[in-house]
Design a protein around this motif. Structure first.
Motif, short mmCIF file in Angstrom:
data_model
loop_
_atom_site.label_atom_id
_atom_site.label_comp_id
_atom_site.label_asym_id
_atom_site.label_seq_id
_atom_site.Cartn_x
_atom_site.Cartn_y
_atom_site.Cartn_z
N UNK A 43 0.62 -1.00 -0.07
CA UNK A 43 0.25 -0.27 0.14
C UNK A 43 0.64 1.01 0.33
N UNK A 44 2.10 1.35 -0.39
CA UNK A 44 3.11 2.34 -0.16
C UNK A 44 3.73 2.48 1.39
N UNK A 45 4.28 3.57 1.44
CA UNK A 45 4.55 3.88 2.59
C UNK A 45 5.78 3.13 3.56
N UNK A 46 6.86 2.60 2.20
CA UNK A 46 7.82 1.55 2.18
C UNK A 46 8.42 1.31 3.57
N UNK A 47 8.96 2.40 3.82
CA UNK A 47 9.72 2.32 5.52
C UNK A 47 8.73 1.56 6.80
N UNK A 48 8.07 2.28 6.30
CA UNK A 48 6.74 2.20 7.64
C UNK A 48 6.45 0.89 7.47
N UNK A 49 5.97 -0.07 5.76
CA UNK A 49 5.84 -1.30 5.75
C UNK A 49 6.67 -2.29 5.93
N UNK A 50 8.17 -1.76 5.78
CA UNK A 50 9.01 -3.05 6.79
C UNK A 50 8.95 -2.86 8.13
N UNK A 51 9.20 -2.01 8.41
CA UNK A 51 8.80 -2.09 10.05
C UNK A 51 7.57 -3.04 10.32
N UNK A 52 6.40 -2.53 9.99
CA UNK A 52 4.99 -2.97 9.79
C UNK A 52 5.31 -5.16 9.67
N UNK A 53 6.16 -5.31 8.81
CA UNK A 53 6.12 -6.30 8.39
C UNK A 53 7.56 -7.22 8.93
N UNK A 54 8.33 -6.56 9.89
CA UNK A 54 9.53 -6.94 10.71
C UNK A 54 8.17 -7.33 12.04
N UNK A 55 7.08 -6.45 12.64
CA UNK A 55 6.52 -7.07 13.43
C UNK A 55 6.09 -8.28 13.41
#
Length: 266
Positions: free
Chosen positions: A147-159
């Protein structure tokens, strides 16, 4: 329902929005709640609202290991146990194009979203093992789909990945780890973007964005004994957005309208 009677929960970023709704839901179901945030007055007011005998508001910076260790110790010192940790802290703090994101901004995003959850888990684990407790981490649909927001998405996937691995590691000791992945939720972070939520509504098959209470209900389920045989899973709470754009029934002229391109973020 009193699913949290005699249990103690620790909720981060609880001054407003999802964290506040989670704290209220757990307290309404009989639980004792320790609420933390950088805004000390706000969490103190929330603790007063919930009742001084079964709530405690603490100022804590989730990017500080010392703060988190002290807050968890204070929670156990005050109430004698810890049964549930709700990792709610985070946010989309990088606004540049991903090609332009500096190492410093990457570190800031990961620190406040992913490492903050890791710190809380590390501090709480010895206590959760004693109570056979559990952790619920608030991720995002951005950690599941693009959905975009690459850095945020990466952090959330890491969770999500972190929670799965902790679930495998600590399952034999009776500690559960699960994740809630919200879509767009009506919280104060949207106050500076008038009309944005109304635009995003059309993305959702259920015809609305989420409310903090929608997420709190999911957290209450996963954090309770009703989910005693569920661990290592991610529960999307997202109004159907992961199924694809909302499509009216065949024959409705609106069915051919293009889907908006905006990305939902919590």
């Amino acid at each position: 329902m009193r699913r949290f009677a005699h249990k103690v929960a620790f909720v981060t970023a609880a001054a407003q929005g999802i964290g506040q709704a989670v704290a209220r839901r757990i307290a309404a179901e009989g639980g004792t709640v320790v609420v933390t945030d950088l805004r000390q007055e706000a969490v103190a007011a929330l603790a007063d609202e919930l009742g001084a005998e079964r709530a405690l508001g603490l100022k804590a910076d989730v990017t500080s290991r010392a703060d988190i260790d002290a807050a968890v110790a204070a929670a156990v010192g005050r109430f004698g146990r810890l049964d549930l940790v709700v990792n709610n802290a985070g946010g989309c703090i990088v606004s540049s194009r991903p090609e332009d994101t500096s190492d410093e901004d990457w570190h800031r995003q990961l620190d406040v979203t992913l490492l903050s959850a890791a710190r809380c888990i590390q501090a709480a684990i010895p206590h959760l093992v004693k109570t056979r407790g559990n952790v619920v981490t608030i991720s995002s649909v951005n950690g599941i789909a693009a959905f975009g927001n690459v850095e945020y998405a990466a952090a959330k996937a890491g969770q999500i990945a972190m929670s799965q691995n902790y679930a495998a590691r600590y399952g034999p000791l009776g500690v559960r780890f699960n994740v809630v992945a919200p879509g767009t939720v009506r919280t104060p972070v949207w106050d500076s973007q008038p009309g944005a939520l109304e635009q995003l509504t059309s993305m959702y098959p259920l015809g609305r964005v989420g409310e903090p209470e929608d997420i709190a209900a999911a957290v209450a389920f996963l954090g309770s004994d009703d989910a005693a045989w569920i661990t290592g899973h991610t529960l999307p709470v997202e109004g159907g957005v992961l199924t694809g754009p909302a499509r009216p029934p065949v024959g409705d002229a609106a069915a051919d309208r293009p889907a908006p391109a905006a990305a939902p973020t919590r």
